[in-house]
Enzyme design. Structure first.
Site, short mmCIF file in Angstrom:
data_model
loop_
_atom_site.label_atom_id
_atom_site.label_comp_id
_atom_site.label_asym_id
_atom_site.label_seq_id
_atom_site.Cartn_x
_atom_site.Cartn_y
_atom_site.Cartn_z
N CYS A 98 0.83 -1.21 0.00
CA CYS A 98 0.00 0.00 0.00
C CYS A 98 0.87 1.26 0.00
CB CYS A 98 -0.92 0.00 1.21
SG CYS A 98 -2.04 1.39 1.19
N GLU A 201 -1.50 -4.87 -14.49
CA GLU A 201 -1.78 -4.59 -15.91
C GLU A 201 -2.36 -5.77 -16.69
OE1 GLU A 201 -1.62 -1.46 -17.32
OE2 GLU A 201 -1.03 -0.75 -15.34
#
Ligand SMILES: Cc1cc2nc3c(=O)[nH]c(=O)nc-3n(C[C@H](O)[C@H](O)[C@H](O)COP(=O)(O)O)c2cc1C
Length: 314
Positions: A98, A201
């Site tokens: 994070c 992706e």
């Protein structure tokens, strides 16, 4: 092949998990993170982030759900890992990726990627605490300011006893900017004897196939792509990609359920956020978003969605 739904704070909550698990063959879904600082959190915190714990730790369609913890203090991470498991989580995951500033100021998330021994200590404490038949898993980026420690970090997590490791193939400073550096995952997968889950992706079937080919991983994790093409996992496994009409029907279904649920005040923000992802896949979403973005109330937005639905064939 295993396909895992990525944790996405503020985007993939229990309702989104339920909607996506009904139309996709996900093998596992990971929750938004439970922030652990210096206490054993009350059960209600776990139930809020993972209401599926009330249903045996799975969505209504039967997809297993794993609670993710974010924190740096091994003792409290272990205590909270035990609680997650006792409440019915299917294993427990730890977030070392994070990038949020708040989190990094208090040393949890991606900032820990600068200190492999800290990753080791957290995972080891959780592994020692949790029954051995329950997976303890971790999710990392390739580094914080650079990627120099990617292998040390992966090895530290493996040596601490993690059952598997998800790798988002970018450093913290790379943010979410393409490309994802899948070739680093290849190295990690070649070195670690535990399953490595490739992430970053994957927006369509072709990306999924290329990612598996490059990395050699047979487990992949999809995040933004899963929201952008709602039946992405089913599509990767051979079904036709959802048409705009199907996506719109799904949004209307989401709308009905969100408005009858506990988070209805967030609906306008949530649906607009979803449009942000759908725009990538459907030019029609872009057009419709331009029509509804000025509206602030749920009623106004629903009307625009219903009108758009009425214009499409049955
Ligand atoms: C809005 C948003 C929220 C995210 N929240 C989390 C989170 O709570 N825990 C986590 O480990 N990763 C989180 N991530 C990272 C994703 O799990 C994933 O690693 C990243 O989006 C790359 O995968 P993708 O290219 O398939 O989206 C988040 C990403 C986004 C865009």
């Amino acid at each position: 092949m295993r396909i895992i739904l990525a944790p996405m704070e503020g985007v993939v909550d229990d309702l989104m998990r339920d909607i996506l698990s009904a139309i996709n063959p996900y093998d596992l879904m990971v929750t938004e993170f439970v922030r652990v600082v210096d206490q054993l959190l009350p059960e209600k915190v776990f139930y809020r982030i993972c209401p599926e714990l009330q249903h045996g730790g799975q969505t209504l369609s039967g997809t297993p759900v794993r609670v993710q913890l974010l924190g740096q203090e091994p003792g409290w991470m272990a205590e909270n890992a035990i609680r997650a498991i006792e409440l019915g989580s299917k294993g427990v995951d730890v977030n070392f990726g994070c990038p949020a500033k708040m989190v990094n100021r208090s040393n949890g998330g991606a900032v820990m990627l600068q200190y492999p021994e800290q990753l080791y200590n957290v995972v080891k404490a959780m592994r020692d605490a949790v029954p051995s038949d329950q997976p303890v898993t971790a999710k990392i980026r390739l580094g914080f300011n650079d990627k120099s420690l990617y292998m040390e970090n992966a090895l530290a997590i493996y040596e601490a006893g993690a059952s598997e490791l998800a790798v988002h193939a970018r450093s913290k400073v790379d943010g979410y900017k393409p490309p994802a550096y899948w070739e680093y995952i290849t190295d990690i997968n070649n070195k670690l004897p535990i399953p490595v889950i490739a992430n970053g992706e994957i927006w369509n079937k072709d990306d999924a196939e290329r990612c598996m080919q490059v990395t050699g991983c047979d487990s992949i994790m999809v995040g933004r792509g899963a929201i952008s093409l709602p039946n992405l996992a089913a599509h990767i496994k051979g079904e036709a990609a959802y048409s705009w009409q199907q996506a719109l029907e799904l949004m209307l279904q989401y709308t009905d359920r969100e408005l009858e649920g506990r988070k209805s005040t967030y609906y306008p923000a949530r649906i607009k956020q979803w449009f942000g992802y759908l725009n990538r896949q459907y030019s029609e979403a872009d057009e419709l978003f331009r029509e509804l973005r000025v509206f602030k109330t749920a009623d106004e937005i629903i009307q625009v969605l219903r009108q758009a639905r009425a214009k499409l064939p049955d």
